[in-house]
Motif scaffolding. Sequence first.
Motif, PDB file in Angstrom:
ATOM      1  N   VAL A 196       8.169  -4.723   0.932  1.00 28.52           N
ATOM      2  CA  VAL A 196       9.476  -4.256   0.055  1.00 28.52           C
ATOM      3  C   VAL A 196       9.803  -2.900   0.630  1.00 28.52           C
ATOM      4  CG1 VAL A 196       8.726  -5.730  -1.758  1.00 28.52           C
ATOM      5  CG2 VAL A 196       7.993  -3.420  -1.861  1.00 28.52           C
ATOM      6  N   MET A 197      11.279  -2.649   0.409  1.00 29.76           N
ATOM      7  CA  MET A 197      11.621  -1.636   0.963  1.00 29.76           C
ATOM      8  C   MET A 197      12.928  -1.059   0.160  1.00 29.76           C
ATOM      9  SD  MET A 197      12.827  -0.483   4.905  1.00 29.76           S
ATOM     10  CE  MET A 197      13.573   1.166   5.317  1.00 29.76           C
ATOM     11  N   GLY A 198      12.935   0.039  -0.186  1.00 29.10           N
ATOM     12  CA  GLY A 198      14.152   0.667  -1.096  1.00 29.10           C
ATOM     13  C   GLY A 198      14.390   2.064  -0.769  1.00 29.10           C
ATOM     14  N   ARG A 205      11.613   1.740  -7.558  1.00 32.86           N
ATOM     15  CA  ARG A 205      11.620   0.070  -7.550  1.00 32.86           C
ATOM     16  C   ARG A 205      10.435  -0.114  -6.689  1.00 32.86           C
ATOM     17  NH1 ARG A 205      17.740  -1.342  -6.693  1.00 32.86           N
ATOM     18  NH2 ARG A 205      18.362  -2.580  -8.785  1.00 32.86           N
ATOM     19  N   SER A 206      10.367   0.448  -5.437  1.00 31.69           N
ATOM     20  CA  SER A 206       9.273  -0.173  -4.488  1.00 31.69           C
ATOM     21  C   SER A 206       7.845   0.093  -4.961  1.00 31.69           C
ATOM     22  CB  SER A 206       9.439   0.317  -3.223  1.00 31.69           C
ATOM     23  OG  SER A 206      11.000  -0.119  -2.570  1.00 31.69           O
ATOM     24  N   ILE A 207       7.783   1.240  -5.560  1.00 37.65           N
ATOM     25  CA  ILE A 207       6.566   1.737  -6.080  1.00 37.65           C
ATOM     26  C   ILE A 207       6.142   0.836  -7.230  1.00 37.65           C
ATOM     27  CG2 ILE A 207       5.313   3.756  -7.282  1.00 37.65           C
ATOM     28  CD1 ILE A 207       7.110   5.446  -5.617  1.00 37.65           C
ATOM     29  N   ARG A 208       7.110   0.467  -7.901  1.00 40.12           N
ATOM     30  CA  ARG A 208       6.676  -0.295  -9.267  1.00 40.12           C
ATOM     31  C   ARG A 208       6.408  -1.799  -8.749  1.00 40.12           C
ATOM     32  NH1 ARG A 208       8.067  -0.699 -14.821  1.00 40.12           N
ATOM     33  NH2 ARG A 208       6.958  -2.730 -15.568  1.00 40.12           N
ATOM     34  N   ILE A 209       7.199  -2.467  -8.154  1.00 38.58           N
ATOM     35  CA  ILE A 209       7.150  -3.640  -7.528  1.00 38.58           C
ATOM     36  C   ILE A 209       5.492  -3.660  -6.683  1.00 38.58           C
ATOM     37  CG2 ILE A 209       7.548  -5.528  -5.810  1.00 38.58           C
ATOM     38  CD1 ILE A 209      10.678  -4.399  -6.455  1.00 38.58           C
ATOM     39  N   ALA A 210       5.116  -2.781  -5.924  1.00 36.19           N
ATOM     40  CA  ALA A 210       3.826  -2.969  -5.373  1.00 36.19           C
ATOM     41  C   ALA A 210       2.833  -2.772  -6.215  1.00 36.19           C
ATOM     42  CB  ALA A 210       4.007  -1.566  -4.396  1.00 36.19           C
ATOM     43  N   TRP A 211       3.201  -1.731  -7.334  1.00 38.70           N
ATOM     44  CA  TRP A 211       2.201  -1.510  -8.488  1.00 38.70           C
ATOM     45  C   TRP A 211       1.952  -3.061  -9.084  1.00 38.70           C
ATOM     46  CZ3 TRP A 211       2.393  -1.112 -13.859  1.00 38.70           C
ATOM     47  CH2 TRP A 211       1.058  -0.553 -14.414  1.00 38.70           C
ATOM     48  N   ASP A 212       2.999  -3.503  -9.592  1.00 38.55           N
ATOM     49  CA  ASP A 212       2.857  -4.812 -10.216  1.00 38.55           C
ATOM     50  C   ASP A 212       2.239  -6.215  -9.610  1.00 38.55           C
ATOM     51  OD1 ASP A 212       4.303  -3.848 -12.447  1.00 38.55           O
ATOM     52  OD2 ASP A 212       6.329  -4.464 -12.135  1.00 38.55           O
ATOM     53  N   LEU A 213       2.368  -6.020  -8.265  1.00 35.46           N
ATOM     54  CA  LEU A 213       1.918  -7.200  -7.675  1.00 35.46           C
ATOM     55  C   LEU A 213       0.544  -6.910  -7.010  1.00 35.46           C
ATOM     56  CD1 LEU A 213       5.145  -8.040  -5.488  1.00 35.46           C
ATOM     57  CD2 LEU A 213       4.363  -9.211  -7.532  1.00 35.46           C
ATOM     58  N   PHE A 223       4.830  -1.013   1.519  1.00 35.60           N
ATOM     59  CA  PHE A 223       6.132  -0.652   0.938  1.00 35.60           C
ATOM     60  C   PHE A 223       6.720   0.487   1.478  1.00 35.60           C
ATOM     61  CE2 PHE A 223       2.328   0.816  -1.452  1.00 35.60           C
ATOM     62  CZ  PHE A 223       2.904   2.167  -2.151  1.00 35.60           C
ATOM     63  N   PHE A 224       8.120   0.560   2.033  1.00 34.85           N
ATOM     64  CA  PHE A 224       8.586   1.716   2.533  1.00 34.85           C
ATOM     65  C   PHE A 224       9.786   2.221   2.081  1.00 34.85           C
ATOM     66  CE2 PHE A 224       7.891  -1.851   5.820  1.00 34.85           C
ATOM     67  CZ  PHE A 224       6.582  -1.526   6.084  1.00 34.85           C
ATOM     68  N   ILE A 225       9.908   3.286   1.947  1.00 33.77           N
ATOM     69  CA  ILE A 225      10.565   4.387   1.040  1.00 33.77           C
ATOM     70  C   ILE A 225      11.584   5.056   1.756  1.00 33.77           C
ATOM     71  CG2 ILE A 225      10.946   6.129  -0.914  1.00 33.77           C
ATOM     72  CD1 ILE A 225       8.446   4.855  -1.901  1.00 33.77           C
ATOM     73  N   ASP A 420      -6.177  -2.129  -2.342  1.00 38.16           N
ATOM     74  CA  ASP A 420      -6.347  -2.831  -1.141  1.00 38.16           C
ATOM     75  C   ASP A 420      -6.520  -1.968  -0.087  1.00 38.16           C
ATOM     76  OD1 ASP A 420      -6.544  -4.352   1.139  1.00 38.16           O
ATOM     77  OD2 ASP A 420      -5.275  -5.883   0.529  1.00 38.16           O
ATOM     78  N   PRO A 421      -7.279  -1.480   0.894  1.00 34.61           N
ATOM     79  CA  PRO A 421      -7.267  -0.548   2.008  1.00 34.61           C
ATOM     80  C   PRO A 421      -6.478  -0.805   3.102  1.00 34.61           C
ATOM     81  CG  PRO A 421      -9.486  -1.635   1.829  1.00 34.61           C
ATOM     82  CD  PRO A 421      -8.732  -1.978   0.620  1.00 34.61           C
ATOM     83  N   LYS A 422      -6.102  -2.155   3.161  1.00 32.45           N
ATOM     84  CA  LYS A 422      -4.799  -2.454   4.192  1.00 32.45           C
ATOM     85  C   LYS A 422      -3.519  -2.238   3.793  1.00 32.45           C
ATOM     86  CE  LYS A 422      -8.105  -6.398   5.424  1.00 32.45           C
ATOM     87  NZ  LYS A 422      -8.120  -8.040   5.768  1.00 32.45           N
ATOM     88  N   THR A 423      -3.258  -1.843   2.604  1.00 28.01           N
ATOM     89  CA  THR A 423      -1.823  -1.835   2.092  1.00 28.01           C
ATOM     90  C   THR A 423      -1.439  -0.544   2.711  1.00 28.01           C
ATOM     91  OG1 THR A 423      -2.356  -2.681   0.384  1.00 28.01           O
ATOM     92  CG2 THR A 423      -0.395  -1.592   0.170  1.00 28.01           C
ATOM     93  N   ARG A 424      -0.163  -0.304   3.071  1.00 26.47           N
ATOM     94  CA  ARG A 424       0.241   0.867   3.874  1.00 26.47           C
ATOM     95  C   ARG A 424       1.612   1.301   2.959  1.00 26.47           C
ATOM     96  NH1 ARG A 424      -4.005   0.779   5.115  1.00 26.47           N
ATOM     97  NH2 ARG A 424      -4.950   0.921   7.446  1.00 26.47           N
ATOM     98  N   MET A 425       2.072   2.596   2.886  1.00 29.10           N
ATOM     99  CA  MET A 425       3.192   3.134   2.532  1.00 29.10           C
ATOM    100  C   MET A 425       3.660   4.193   3.470  1.00 29.10           C
ATOM    101  SD  MET A 425       3.439   5.604  -0.700  1.00 29.10           S
ATOM    102  CE  MET A 425       4.996   6.109  -1.435  1.00 29.10           C
ATOM    103  N   LEU A 426       4.950   3.987   3.643  1.00 31.57           N
ATOM    104  CA  LEU A 426       5.792   5.036   4.480  1.00 31.57           C
ATOM    105  C   LEU A 426       6.796   5.373   3.556  1.00 31.57           C
ATOM    106  CD1 LEU A 426       6.287   2.887   7.802  1.00 31.57           C
ATOM    107  CD2 LEU A 426       4.580   4.530   7.307  1.00 31.57           C
TER     108      LEU A 426
END
Length: 489
Positions: A196-198, A205-213, A223-225, A420-426
């Motif tokens: 997801v990207m916003g 939005r992106s932080i919340r969606i990633a957290w919810d899911l 998730f990219f911001i 999840d250690p595979k999750t990435r954030m930019l």
Amino acid sequence: MTIRRRIGTCALLAAALLMTAATSSLAENSAAAPYDQSFVTQHTGVFGNETLSYTATVESTVLTDDSGKPAANFVSTSYELNGVKDPGKRPVIFAYAGGPSGASTAYHSYLLGPKRIVDPEPGRAGAGRTVIDNPDWLLDIADIVMVDPAETGFSRILPDGKRDYFYNINGDTASIEQFIGRWLKKHHREASPLYVMGGSYGSVRSIRIAWDLRKTAHPVAGFFITANCAMLQETTPPFPIGFATALPSQEMTAIYHHKVEHGPLSDKQLLDDAYDFATNEYLPALSRVQDLTPAQRSAMADKLSARTGISADVYLANDLAITTKQYMDTLLQDRGLVIATTNDGRATRPAGTPAREDLGALDLFRAYMRDDLKVTYPMSDYRGEAPNTENWGYDGPKDAKRWDGGNDWPKMVRETLGADPKTRMLSFNGYYDNQCPYSEARYLFSRTKLPKDQYEVHEYPGPHGLYMVPSTASHITDDIRRTIKAQGY
């Protein structure tokens, strides 16, 4: 809440470029065209050095409320690469704007769509604007879905839906999450890595969606911001931290306008030096400004003047803290100019003249939908932003709520990456963004314990919509492409 004042003006584009108000005040659940058709077109183009054939689909997705009644119709635009052997394993990026709440037009037109608008130098209101094939398009690495949230673009709340539900961060993100799930199922992409990207408000939005899911069957792979503004709740003046985090972008803006000398430092060194001064010297001084001796005040005012181009006398007259508006109105006073918008410190206009609303890019996008994507809806119905969002709700969920009712964004980022250690954030911010300064994003990461190998913080030349600078758009897409490849997709 104070955050409403700042994020509410946090339109994804500088100078309201793509955010146009609704042409009339619309009553809740007013009768409207259903926008329920699908438009599917085939395309081939050269992007960078690669020829890509793809399917573009503009389609509606009906979302339901908790009782199962149709509540909203989202009209999205997706791009899927043709000829993929196993599309079910191909990454999908879902992108939306900020606002709240804006259409995805800016990302679509400057970064994530097959066409890129190239603007002239800032402050020229679109004169000389051109459209080119996007040389950095990400379709080679992922399919892309452009999301227009409720009441933006052609997306509309239906008669059984309630505006109050969609006009707050809980219902807003829940509706996008429901849309993502339905799109993935409809397109048989339930196994695809999800991103997801916003930007701007879209960052929270992106932080919340990633957290919810994070605990669902389909968590995000990343998730990219852009224009990361997650710390606006904590960094809004009159809190001292707000003045401190605003200063570095003011310094970069002053350098751009040659009010302060660049010197021998690289951009990275300038950014680091400005942030270090703001947090290690300026913030402590602000925190005890009434205890400073006259000599200490004068010395700090001189340092501030040397960095921002604003007279030391102005700082002394304001207890060492000037507002962003004061800065914008004062910096170029000797030239008869003011900074035109908080979103882009480079753009100027003559003092005393009203801000100009440039809707030319929105018109270009509407023409693209009509001519290239063969959408037959009345293009005047396509909204750059949702109407009547003045009372947008920012209260957080019970298990991630701050003391003042807002959202605990650091907690959400920490728990998402920790799941999840595979999750990435930019995270990306522009040098000249005085709406969401890059130092606010730094502050988020400086005060939040996170696994260092799971996130990256980038700062590039540009305004609030930093991808409007072509070289910066290239950097952003390179970073995203590299991240997805490194995850093995």
